[in-house]
Design a protein around this motif. Structure first.
Motif, PDB file in Angstrom:
ATOM      1  N   LEU A  46     103.575 -33.959  -5.643  1.00 26.85           N
ATOM      2  CA  LEU A  46     103.037 -34.693  -4.502  1.00 26.85           C
ATOM      3  C   LEU A  46     103.496 -36.145  -4.544  1.00 26.85           C
ATOM      4  CD1 LEU A  46     100.422 -36.821  -5.179  1.00 26.85           C
ATOM      5  CD2 LEU A  46      99.394 -34.639  -5.836  1.00 26.85           C
ATOM      6  N   THR A  47     103.629 -36.722  -3.360  1.00 33.85           N
ATOM      7  CA  THR A  47     103.932 -38.149  -3.216  1.00 33.85           C
ATOM      8  C   THR A  47     103.055 -38.716  -2.124  1.00 33.85           C
ATOM      9  OG1 THR A  47     106.245 -37.872  -3.894  1.00 33.85           O
ATOM     10  CG2 THR A  47     105.691 -39.872  -2.665  1.00 33.85           C
ATOM     11  N   TYR A  71      94.599 -38.964 -14.823  1.00 33.62           N
ATOM     12  CA  TYR A  71      94.683 -37.626 -14.215  1.00 33.62           C
ATOM     13  C   TYR A  71      96.117 -37.173 -13.970  1.00 33.62           C
ATOM     14  CZ  TYR A  71      89.945 -39.246 -13.175  1.00 33.62           C
ATOM     15  OH  TYR A  71      88.681 -39.778 -13.264  1.00 33.62           O
ATOM     16  N   GLY A  72      97.073 -37.697 -14.733  1.00 30.21           N
ATOM     17  CA  GLY A  72      98.455 -37.265 -14.605  1.00 30.21           C
ATOM     18  C   GLY A  72      99.235 -37.940 -13.490  1.00 30.21           C
ATOM     19  N   PHE A  73      98.628 -38.907 -12.828  1.00 29.59           N
ATOM     20  CA  PHE A  73      99.317 -39.631 -11.758  1.00 29.59           C
ATOM     21  C   PHE A  73     100.232 -40.710 -12.324  1.00 29.59           C
ATOM     22  CE2 PHE A  73      97.695 -38.103  -7.778  1.00 29.59           C
ATOM     23  CZ  PHE A  73      96.489 -37.496  -8.110  1.00 29.59           C
ATOM     24  N   HIS A  94     105.047 -45.972  -4.502  1.00 26.13           N
ATOM     25  CA  HIS A  94     104.595 -44.631  -4.160  1.00 26.13           C
ATOM     26  C   HIS A  94     103.887 -43.967  -5.330  1.00 26.13           C
ATOM     27  CE1 HIS A  94     106.812 -45.381  -0.653  1.00 26.13           C
ATOM     28  NE2 HIS A  94     107.976 -44.866  -0.994  1.00 26.13           N
ATOM     29  N   LEU A  95     102.822 -43.262  -5.012  1.00 24.78           N
ATOM     30  CA  LEU A  95     102.044 -42.526  -6.019  1.00 24.78           C
ATOM     31  C   LEU A  95     102.602 -41.106  -6.123  1.00 24.78           C
ATOM     32  CD1 LEU A  95      99.407 -42.601  -7.821  1.00 24.78           C
ATOM     33  CD2 LEU A  95      98.247 -41.558  -5.864  1.00 24.78           C
ATOM     34  N   LYS A  96     102.726 -40.620  -7.370  1.00 23.78           N
ATOM     35  CA  LYS A  96     103.313 -39.299  -7.554  1.00 23.78           C
ATOM     36  C   LYS A  96     102.557 -38.521  -8.618  1.00 23.78           C
ATOM     37  CE  LYS A  96     107.911 -40.958  -6.327  1.00 23.78           C
ATOM     38  NZ  LYS A  96     109.351 -40.972  -6.630  1.00 23.78           N
ATOM     39  N   LYS A  97     102.719 -37.198  -8.499  1.00 19.99           N
ATOM     40  CA  LYS A  97     102.195 -36.323  -9.545  1.00 19.99           C
ATOM     41  C   LYS A  97     103.088 -35.091  -9.565  1.00 19.99           C
ATOM     42  CE  LYS A  97      98.003 -34.205 -11.374  1.00 19.99           C
ATOM     43  NZ  LYS A  97      96.557 -33.957 -11.217  1.00 19.99           N
ATOM     44  N   LEU A 129      96.851 -30.461  -8.179  1.00 20.27           N
ATOM     45  CA  LEU A 129      95.707 -29.588  -8.376  1.00 20.27           C
ATOM     46  C   LEU A 129      94.807 -29.654  -7.140  1.00 20.27           C
ATOM     47  CD1 LEU A 129      94.708 -30.702 -11.993  1.00 20.27           C
ATOM     48  CD2 LEU A 129      95.950 -28.618 -11.359  1.00 20.27           C
ATOM     49  N   VAL A 130      94.072 -28.569  -6.887  1.00 19.40           N
ATOM     50  CA  VAL A 130      93.139 -28.581  -5.761  1.00 19.40           C
ATOM     51  C   VAL A 130      92.134 -29.725  -5.918  1.00 19.40           C
ATOM     52  CG1 VAL A 130      91.298 -27.298  -4.609  1.00 19.40           C
ATOM     53  CG2 VAL A 130      93.399 -26.114  -5.295  1.00 19.40           C
ATOM     54  N   SER A 131      91.765 -30.006  -7.158  1.00 27.41           N
ATOM     55  CA  SER A 131      90.788 -31.068  -7.433  1.00 27.41           C
ATOM     56  C   SER A 131      91.347 -32.471  -7.173  1.00 27.41           C
ATOM     57  CB  SER A 131      90.298 -30.975  -8.882  1.00 27.41           C
ATOM     58  OG  SER A 131      91.389 -31.051  -9.781  1.00 27.41           O
ATOM     59  N   ASP A 132      92.636 -32.585  -6.908  1.00 29.94           N
ATOM     60  CA  ASP A 132      93.228 -33.885  -6.546  1.00 29.94           C
ATOM     61  C   ASP A 132      92.949 -34.242  -5.086  1.00 29.94           C
ATOM     62  OD1 ASP A 132      96.204 -33.222  -8.519  1.00 29.94           O
ATOM     63  OD2 ASP A 132      94.362 -34.290  -9.082  1.00 29.94           O
ATOM     64  N   SER A 133      92.443 -33.303  -4.318  1.00 33.42           N
ATOM     65  CA  SER A 133      92.156 -33.552  -2.906  1.00 33.42           C
ATOM     66  C   SER A 133      91.129 -34.673  -2.789  1.00 33.42           C
ATOM     67  CB  SER A 133      91.626 -32.278  -2.240  1.00 33.42           C
ATOM     68  OG  SER A 133      92.580 -31.242  -2.300  1.00 33.42           O
ATOM     69  N   ALA A 134      91.528 -35.730  -2.113  1.00 32.52           N
ATOM     70  CA  ALA A 134      90.676 -36.924  -2.010  1.00 32.52           C
ATOM     71  C   ALA A 134      91.375 -37.933  -1.101  1.00 32.52           C
ATOM     72  CB  ALA A 134      90.441 -37.543  -3.382  1.00 32.52           C
ATOM     73  N   LEU A 135      90.764 -39.103  -0.988  1.00 30.88           N
ATOM     74  CA  LEU A 135      91.320 -40.209  -0.204  1.00 30.88           C
ATOM     75  C   LEU A 135      91.916 -41.219  -1.174  1.00 30.88           C
ATOM     76  CD1 LEU A 135      91.619 -41.600   2.579  1.00 30.88           C
ATOM     77  CD2 LEU A 135      89.288 -42.455   2.299  1.00 30.88           C
ATOM     78  N   TYR A 136      93.177 -41.575  -0.966  1.00 31.38           N
ATOM     79  CA  TYR A 136      93.884 -42.455  -1.884  1.00 31.38           C
ATOM     80  C   TYR A 136      94.202 -43.778  -1.199  1.00 31.38           C
ATOM     81  CZ  TYR A 136      94.311 -38.515  -5.003  1.00 31.38           C
ATOM     82  OH  TYR A 136      94.010 -37.474  -5.848  1.00 31.38           O
ATOM     83  N   PHE A 137      93.921 -44.857  -1.932  1.00 32.35           N
ATOM     84  CA  PHE A 137      94.161 -46.196  -1.417  1.00 32.35           C
ATOM     85  C   PHE A 137      95.154 -46.945  -2.296  1.00 32.35           C
ATOM     86  CE2 PHE A 137      91.088 -46.625   1.937  1.00 32.35           C
ATOM     87  CZ  PHE A 137      90.041 -45.779   1.599  1.00 32.35           C
TER      88      PHE A 137
END
Lengths: 115, 116
Positions: free
Chosen positions: B19-20, B61-63, B75-78, B82-90
């Motif tokens: 993901l990015t 968390y591996g980011f 840019h943020l990457k992983k 994971l499904v648990s990464d679903s969230a709002l990122y700032f």
């Protein structure tokens, strides 16, 4: 063990009322902040205090009055609440205002709903 | 004036895929850059920051995030979502050349949706 704690978490109140949100940090930080998150999730700083001294006041209406009795506490008092004040208010803290690389740590937020 | 842009309101990715989450910034001096994550009905959690040094920053968390000065991006990457990464990122920025008031400017946020 909570680093930055704020109360209450949820607050529903009527227009015109006065309410306060309290914040405490146990991290030994010198600087504390209040941020507001609106309904579109946009985050904006409201106030910052460094060792009980106000250093940032971002053109917030004077109905909002922060108070820092000591460097571990920063409370937010809101007079004459309006519908537009409905938002999530986040307290935060950091070691010092400078250098600017210091991480800001946030509380869990206070959900204010004005009806 | 400082500013941060997160060009995507939402990013969708399948679990296990990389993901990015994109972020670009504008400051007058050198930037201090941060990523935070907000889970539903929760506060902001610090993920990582770039101050100076290695352009690739590793966080919780591996980011990780890559600072690119020429493209003014962070840019943020992983590697594997994971499904648990679903969230709002700032993404957020401070201008190191400012008056050091400590003001952190946030982007508008990107919702990450990871599907099983």
């Amino acid at each position: 063990d909570t680093a930055v704690s704020q109360t209450p978490k949820y607050l529903v109140t009527q227009m015109g009322n006065d309410k306060s949100i309290k914040c405490e940090q146990n991290l030994g930080h010198d600087t504390m902040y209040w941020y507001k998150q609106d309904s579109k999730k946009f985050l904006k700083i409201m106030f910052s205090y460094n060792n009980k001294e106000l250093i940032i006041n971002e053109t917030v209406p004077n109905r909002f009055s922060p108070k820092s009795p000591d460097k571990a506490h920063l409370n937010l008092h809101i007079n004459s609440l309006e519908l537009g004040d409905s938002a999530v208010y986040f307290c935060a803290s950091s070691r010092r205002q400078a250098p600017s690389g210091n991480t800001i740590y946030f509380g869990e937020g206070s959900w204010l709903t004005v009806v | 004036a400082q500013s941060v842009a997160q060009p995507e309101d939402q990013v969708n990715v399948a679990e296990g895929n990389p993901l990015t989450v994109k972020c670009t910034y504008s400051v007058s001096g050198n930037p201090y850059l941060f990523w935070y994550v907000q889970y539903p009905n929760r506060g902001l959690q610090f993920l990582l920051k770039y101050i100076t040094g290695d352009n690739l920053v590793k966080g919780s968390y591996g980011f990780e995030a890559e600072f690119n000065k020429s493209q003014t991006s962070f840019h943020l990457k992983k590697p594997s979502a994971l499904v648990s990464d679903s969230a709002l990122y700032f993404c957020a920025v401070r201008d190191a050349g400012s008056s050091n008031t400590g003001k952190l400017i946030f982007g508008q946020g990107t919702t990450l949706q990871v599907k099983p």
